[in-house]
Design a protein around this motif. Structure first.
Motif, short mmCIF file in Angstrom:
data_model
loop_
_atom_site.label_atom_id
_atom_site.label_comp_id
_atom_site.label_asym_id
_atom_site.label_seq_id
_atom_site.Cartn_x
_atom_site.Cartn_y
_atom_site.Cartn_z
N VAL A 169 0.86 -1.25 -0.03
CA VAL A 169 0.01 -0.10 0.04
C VAL A 169 0.89 1.30 0.00
CG1 VAL A 169 -1.62 1.41 1.43
CG2 VAL A 169 -2.04 -1.03 1.04
N LEU A 170 1.86 1.22 0.76
CA LEU A 170 2.81 2.32 1.03
C LEU A 170 3.34 2.62 -0.42
CD1 LEU A 170 4.36 2.06 4.53
CD2 LEU A 170 2.26 3.30 3.72
N ILE A 171 3.79 1.52 -1.32
CA ILE A 171 4.31 1.64 -2.58
C ILE A 171 3.69 2.57 -3.46
CG2 ILE A 171 5.07 0.60 -4.58
CD1 ILE A 171 6.30 -1.79 -2.65
N CYS A 172 2.29 1.98 -3.47
CA CYS A 172 1.25 2.76 -4.06
C CYS A 172 1.45 4.41 -3.79
CB CYS A 172 -0.11 2.41 -4.02
SG CYS A 172 -0.44 0.66 -4.55
N TRP A 323 -3.55 -13.02 3.91
CA TRP A 323 -2.83 -13.42 2.82
C TRP A 323 -3.47 -13.75 1.59
CZ3 TRP A 323 2.25 -13.45 3.25
CH2 TRP A 323 2.85 -13.41 4.44
N LYS A 324 -4.81 -13.96 1.54
CA LYS A 324 -5.65 -14.49 0.53
C LYS A 324 -6.31 -13.32 -0.36
CE LYS A 324 -6.08 -19.39 1.20
NZ LYS A 324 -7.25 -20.46 1.48
N ILE A 325 -6.41 -12.20 0.66
CA ILE A 325 -7.33 -10.95 0.05
C ILE A 325 -6.49 -9.85 0.13
CG2 ILE A 325 -9.35 -9.48 0.57
CD1 ILE A 325 -10.63 -11.87 1.80
N PHE A 326 -5.90 -9.41 1.08
CA PHE A 326 -5.03 -8.19 0.94
C PHE A 326 -3.88 -8.06 0.16
CE2 PHE A 326 -7.20 -5.86 5.19
CZ PHE A 326 -8.24 -5.99 4.47
N SER A 330 -3.41 -5.72 -2.85
CA SER A 330 -2.51 -4.78 -2.97
C SER A 330 -1.38 -4.79 -3.86
CB SER A 330 -1.75 -4.67 -1.51
OG SER A 330 -1.20 -5.86 -1.27
N LEU A 331 -1.16 -6.07 -4.46
CA LEU A 331 -0.03 -6.40 -5.30
C LEU A 331 -0.71 -6.07 -6.73
CD1 LEU A 331 1.44 -9.99 -4.66
CD2 LEU A 331 2.74 -7.66 -5.52
N LEU A 332 -1.93 -6.35 -6.83
CA LEU A 332 -2.81 -5.88 -8.09
C LEU A 332 -2.48 -4.47 -8.24
CD1 LEU A 332 -4.55 -6.72 -10.54
CD2 LEU A 332 -6.64 -6.23 -9.02
N PHE A 333 -3.04 -3.54 -7.09
CA PHE A 333 -3.03 -2.21 -7.33
C PHE A 333 -1.61 -1.51 -7.41
CE2 PHE A 333 -7.30 -2.44 -6.28
CZ PHE A 333 -7.83 -1.24 -6.72
N VAL A 334 -0.64 -2.28 -7.06
CA VAL A 334 0.72 -1.57 -7.43
C VAL A 334 0.86 -1.72 -8.86
CG1 VAL A 334 3.45 -2.18 -7.35
CG2 VAL A 334 1.87 -2.10 -5.21
N ALA A 335 0.41 -2.70 -9.61
CA ALA A 335 0.73 -3.25 -10.92
C ALA A 335 -0.14 -2.02 -11.63
CB ALA A 335 0.47 -4.30 -11.71
N LEU A 336 -1.44 -1.83 -11.10
CA LEU A 336 -2.56 -0.84 -11.77
C LEU A 336 -1.73 0.51 -11.90
CD1 LEU A 336 -5.75 -2.12 -11.05
CD2 LEU A 336 -4.91 -2.29 -13.27
N ILE A 337 -1.37 0.91 -10.76
CA ILE A 337 -1.13 2.30 -10.21
C ILE A 337 0.21 2.61 -11.40
CG2 ILE A 337 -0.22 3.89 -8.47
CD1 ILE A 337 -2.21 2.65 -6.85
#
Length: 350
Positions: A169-172, A323-326, A330-337
């Motif tokens: 999240v902080l990476i985003c 582990w299965k949701i957050f 968060s990985l998906l949004f790092v890629a999207l952003i």
């Protein structure tokens, strides 16, 4: 202020020390007072939700209840179990309390109103706040009792689970702001949405990450519904079971100082920090520290509201959420952003 003290008879070194000591006390003493008052405020929130009165006897409207509780634990005897590791047993609450205080060194209350405005402030907070769990782990191990020991194991697993999500999240946030400096992150949010709204949280790409951070902050501070570390139904009181007197009070103070910190970080990272919510000139006449305190009070109300209304998770549910949701989200949004920023800021080759 530092320069003025250095020009006095104290000299450069002595002046620097005295000036920084005063600045530390200016942050630490109000923080301790705030901890006492938010404990009272949270009990009032719980009482209102449960249709009860809450503290209303000690002092006007019960305002002195927290101080009476503090005096009570201060006057009690510190009991150390005979089979405990005495050194570690005593140092564990000190670690928890100290770490909760040192993180505030880089929190900006307004432009230039910060003890240490370092370029890697966000990394400092992530590193220092991660140390807090060692107080819990050491307390659980040193008590030489099965309930605190189980609490220490849970604390370690819970910290690992949610620190990973918070890191992404902080990476985003850093990708959008382009800096690790907390003041820089706040200023990057000025007019971020449509040139009107101040705050990454108003951005559709970052709003889900603001929600993930808020929930993960509750897990990091062991708050309901993630208080498996001190679940009284099966662990009596978790890592605090064998503690009494001021040793217990230090855990108590450290927990609420961390809660205030997480409220401040929610405001700073996603909701404009010391900026007004709307980029409108008249709103800037209100001091930035008041905007920050108002946002912190709102998030503290949310913390108290959740604790009063949401039942505790089972441990497998806690791990599954982390582990299965957050983590995948968060990985998906790092890629999207990162993809969105590459396309809009730097252009994508045809």
């Amino acid at each position: 202020m530092t320069a003025w003290f250095q020009q006095t008879w104290l000299g450069p070194d002595g002046g620097w020390f005295v000036a920084n000591l005063i600045l530390i006390l200016v942050i630490a003493l109000p923080l301790m007072l705030a901890v006492a008052m938010i404990i009272y405020a949270e009990r009032k929130i719980w009482a209102a939700i449960a249709l009860r009165r809450g503290p209303n006897v000690v002092g006007p409207w019960g305002l002195l209840q927290s101080f009476a509780d503090g005096l009570k634990v201060f006057l009690k005897e510190t009991i150390i179990p005979s089979s405990a590791n005495k050194g570690l047993f005593l140092i564990a609450p000190i670690i928890t309390f100290t770490v909760a205080l040192i993180v505030w060194a880089v929190v900006p209350f307004d432009v230039g109103v910060v003890l240490t405005d370092i370029n890697v402030g966000l990394l400092y907070i992530l590193a220092a706040s991660s140390l807090g769990v060692y107080g819990v782990i050491i307390a659980g191990w040193a008590s030489n009792s099965k309930y605190p020991f189980f609490s220490a194991l849970r604390a370690a697993a819970q910290m690992v689970s949610y620190e990973v999500s918070i890191g992404f999240v902080l990476i985003c946030v850093v990708l959008y702001a382009g800096t690790f400096n907390l003041t820089g992150i706040v200023m990057a949010q000025k007019g971020n949405v449509l040139g009107i709204l101040n705050g990454f949280g108003f951005n559709p790409l970052l709003f889900p990450m603001a929600i993930v951070f808020l929930i993960s902050a509750m897990a990091e501070t062991f708050r309901t519904p993630f208080d498996l570390v001190e679940a009284e139904s099966e662990l009596v009181a978790g890592h605090q079971t064998e503690y009494s007197s001021m040793s217990f009070a230090l855990f108590w103070l450290g927990e609420y100082a961390n809660v205030i910190l997480m409220c401040a970080l929610n405001a700073i990272l996603f909701w404009g920090g010391f900026l007004p919510p709307i980029d409108w000139a008249p709103l800037y006449y209100i001091p930035g520290i008041l905007w920050l305190l108002g946002k912190m009070c709102f998030f503290f109300f949310v913390f108290g509201w959740v604790k009063a209304t949401v039942p505790r998770y089972r441990y497998d549910q806690l791990m599954r959420l982390g582990w299965k949701i957050f983590l995948p989200l968060s990985l998906l949004f790092v890629a999207l952003i990162s993809g969105w920023l590459m396309w809009t800021r730097y252009g994508v080759p045809a």
